[in-house]
Design a protein around this motif. Structure first.
Motif, short mmCIF file in Angstrom:
data_model
loop_
_atom_site.label_atom_id
_atom_site.label_comp_id
_atom_site.label_asym_id
_atom_site.label_seq_id
_atom_site.Cartn_x
_atom_site.Cartn_y
_atom_site.Cartn_z
N VAL A 181 4.34 41.81 39.07
CA VAL A 181 4.49 41.07 40.31
C VAL A 181 3.09 40.81 40.87
O VAL A 181 2.30 41.74 41.04
CB VAL A 181 5.34 41.84 41.34
N MET A 182 2.80 39.51 41.14
CA MET A 182 1.47 39.14 41.61
C MET A 182 1.53 38.48 42.98
O MET A 182 2.51 37.82 43.32
CB MET A 182 0.80 38.18 40.61
N LYS A 183 0.46 38.68 43.73
CA LYS A 183 0.32 38.07 45.04
C LYS A 183 -1.15 37.79 45.29
O LYS A 183 -2.00 38.68 45.16
CB LYS A 183 0.87 38.99 46.14
N GLU A 184 -1.46 36.54 45.64
CA GLU A 184 -2.82 36.13 46.02
C GLU A 184 -3.87 36.59 45.00
O GLU A 184 -4.92 37.11 45.36
CB GLU A 184 -3.15 36.66 47.41
N GLY A 185 -3.56 36.40 43.72
CA GLY A 185 -4.52 36.68 42.67
C GLY A 185 -4.68 38.12 42.28
O GLY A 185 -5.61 38.48 41.55
N ARG A 186 -3.78 38.98 42.72
CA ARG A 186 -3.88 40.39 42.34
C ARG A 186 -2.51 40.94 41.96
O ARG A 186 -1.47 40.45 42.40
CB ARG A 186 -4.48 41.23 43.47
N LEU A 187 -2.53 41.98 41.13
CA LEU A 187 -1.31 42.64 40.68
C LEU A 187 -0.87 43.65 41.73
O LEU A 187 -1.66 44.50 42.15
CB LEU A 187 -1.58 43.34 39.34
N VAL A 188 0.40 43.56 42.17
CA VAL A 188 0.89 44.49 43.19
C VAL A 188 1.93 45.47 42.67
O VAL A 188 2.14 46.53 43.27
CB VAL A 188 1.48 43.73 44.41
N GLU A 189 2.57 45.14 41.54
CA GLU A 189 3.57 46.06 41.00
C GLU A 189 3.78 45.75 39.52
O GLU A 189 3.75 44.59 39.10
CB GLU A 189 4.89 45.92 41.76
N LYS A 190 4.01 46.80 38.72
CA LYS A 190 4.16 46.65 37.28
C LYS A 190 5.13 47.70 36.75
O LYS A 190 5.10 48.85 37.17
CB LYS A 190 2.80 46.81 36.60
N GLY A 191 6.03 47.30 35.86
CA GLY A 191 6.98 48.24 35.28
C GLY A 191 8.13 47.51 34.60
O GLY A 191 8.09 46.30 34.39
N GLU A 192 9.18 48.24 34.27
CA GLU A 192 10.35 47.63 33.66
C GLU A 192 11.05 46.73 34.68
O GLU A 192 11.19 47.08 35.85
CB GLU A 192 11.32 48.72 33.18
N ALA A 193 11.47 45.55 34.21
CA ALA A 193 12.04 44.54 35.11
C ALA A 193 13.22 45.08 35.90
O ALA A 193 13.29 44.91 37.12
CB ALA A 193 12.44 43.30 34.30
N ALA A 194 14.16 45.71 35.23
CA ALA A 194 15.37 46.19 35.91
C ALA A 194 15.01 47.20 37.00
O ALA A 194 15.57 47.17 38.11
CB ALA A 194 16.33 46.81 34.90
N SER A 195 14.07 48.08 36.70
CA SER A 195 13.68 49.11 37.66
C SER A 195 13.02 48.51 38.90
O SER A 195 13.36 48.87 40.04
CB SER A 195 12.72 50.10 36.99
#
Length: 462
Positions: A214-228
């Protein structure tokens, strides 16, 4: 499971300004990776950096490793079509405007895959049938709806059998059934390789599964399995993005129609044929001043054609259309295009286009900054042309340009198809406010029945 594409601290800059903060990721064979985020968050910049398609003036840092080797820009470009392919956000940028659709797919099988002309044609026709374009292969891109052109572009791009597929908003402008079909098509094509999908559609991210960024304003804010992430989002922005899906809207309701509202358009027994096919037959309705009217239906059913007919841009086969506002100037009957690049010249900056509009219609320039702020358009965008901004930014600029002309009737053809849920909700609210405050009738086309249900006085189903 082998890694086919690996990024290490890849970032994008314009001069000394960082547009995309360093990001690292790995695409494994058979495992989809999806990037979800707001319009202008840097998602498309990342895909362009991987492919080597960044606009002039932008630079990339970090390492891009493909098939186990760190490659230069020229080495990656040599893989285009055969091993790496990018599905562009705008189908018009990848299709030959003068060539029949079936021939565009056939050429890939003929010259990239090396098949005989007969076999290439058979495979092209089979592919088009799988995406619902059987019987439309003889048409040029300009004879197709936006959704149909998108399916054609995807089919042509994936026919070469590339192992690394980068799909930039592949389902925008498609109805639910077509959207789901494209997701299945991409999953099938990527089984022997890897798939990186850029989207603002939460449901597409859910269907694809695998790893989600998940990205916002050119930075990564969250990462993991899609369902989770989608079921239990941790970041506040991710929570806001999911809550902004039209199915979750609870605070947008259609305004109360004014009791003394006058009829603006009266359509009686409309019949429209295109390409030998009847799109709609004996269709009648009335649109009043200040009314929001929704049109829903599958891709290619005639939604855009109906709006064009009401604007006088397309001749009807029979029936009548009466427009009753005699005081309105011609430029106050407006259209927001489904594909915004078709409404802009790329030879000058957006700022110059705005200056021309102000000069031509003597518009008060003080109205521009508040509208730009409301549409979340940065001032710097005016220095670029239409090819140097994201599809979502260009659509919001198109809305800005329309609002400055004080329209009496606005045909909004999928105006939020390129926008993330948060911005789409805000833009939809803006269009509803326009209808009520400026007494402007809005004809709103959407593939999302939830959006239409929550905003419109009446619905025309085709």
């Amino acid at each position: 499971m082998s890694v086919l594409l690996k990024l290490t601290n890849v970032a994008v800059y314009v001069d000394d300004t960082c547009l995309l903060e360093p990001i690292s990721l790995a695409l494994k064979q058979g495992e989809p990776l999806t990037i979800l985020g707001q319009t202008g968050s840097g998602k498309s910049l990342l895909a362009q950096a991987i492919m080597g398609l960044l606009p002039d003036g932008l630079t990339v840092s970090g390492e891009i490793e493909t098939f186990g080797k760190v490659m230069t820009l020229e080495e990656r470009q040599a893989l285009w079509g055969r091993e790496m392919v990018m599905l562009p956000q705008e189908p018009w940028h990848s299709l030959d405007p003068l060539m029949k659709g079936v021939d565009q797919v056939k050429e890939v099988y003929r010259f990239v895959r090396g098949n005989s002309p007969e076999k290439a044609l058979a495979m092209a026709e089979e592919d088009l049938a799988q995406v619902g374009l059987a019987g439309n292969g003889h048409k040029r891109p300009d004879e197709l709806s936006g959704g149909m052109a998108q399916r054609l572009a995807i089919t042509a791009a994936t026919a070469g059998g590339a192992h690394v597929i980068l799909a930039d908003e592949p389902t925008k402008g498609l109805d639910v059934s077509r959207r789901d079909g494209i997701v299945r098509l991409l999953q099938t094509r990527a089984k022997m390789g890897c798939l990186l999908t850029i989207t603002h559609d939460v449901e597409v991210a859910r269907q694809l599964g695998g790893l989600l960024l998940v990205m916002k304003e050119g930075r990564l804010v969250e990462k993991g399995e899609a369902a989770s992430i989608l079921d239990f989002p941790q970041d506040a922005y991710t929570q806001e993005l999911i809550a902004a899906e039209p199915s979750a809207w609870s605070d947008i309701t259609a305004p109360i129609r004014q009791a003394n509202a006058k009829d603006l358009i009266v359509a009686n027994e409309l019949v429209l044929e295109r390409g030998g096919r009847v799109l709609f037959d004996r269709l009648s309705f009335t649109i009043k001043q200040g009314e929001v009217v929704g049109i829903v239906g599958d891709s290619g059913c005639g939604k855009s054609s109906l709006g064009d007919a009401l604007l006088g841009l397309l001749s009807i086969s029979s029936g009548s259309i009466v427009r009753s506002d005699s005081t309105a100037k011609p430029f106050q009957w407006l259209k927001l295009y489904q594909d915004p690049p078709s409404a802009f010249s790329s030879s000058v900056s957006l700022g110059q286009l705005l200056d021309d509009l102000v000069a031509l219609h003597r518009i008060d320039e003080s109205r521009i900054p508040p509208l730009m702020a409301k549409l979340k358009l940065p001032a710097g965008i005016l220095e670029r042309n239409c090819l140097s901004v994201s599809g979502g930014e260009l659509q919001r600029f198109a809305i800005l340009r329309a609002l400055l002309l004080d329209p009496v009737f606005l045909f909004a053809d999928e105006p939020t198809s390129r926008l993330d849920p948060i911005t789409a909700k805000e833009v939809t609210q803006l269009l509803v406010e326009l209808a009520t405050e400026a007494n402007c009738a809005v004809l709103l086309v959407s593939h999302d029945p939830d959006l239409i249900q929550r905003t419109c006085h009446q619905v025309i189903a085709l």
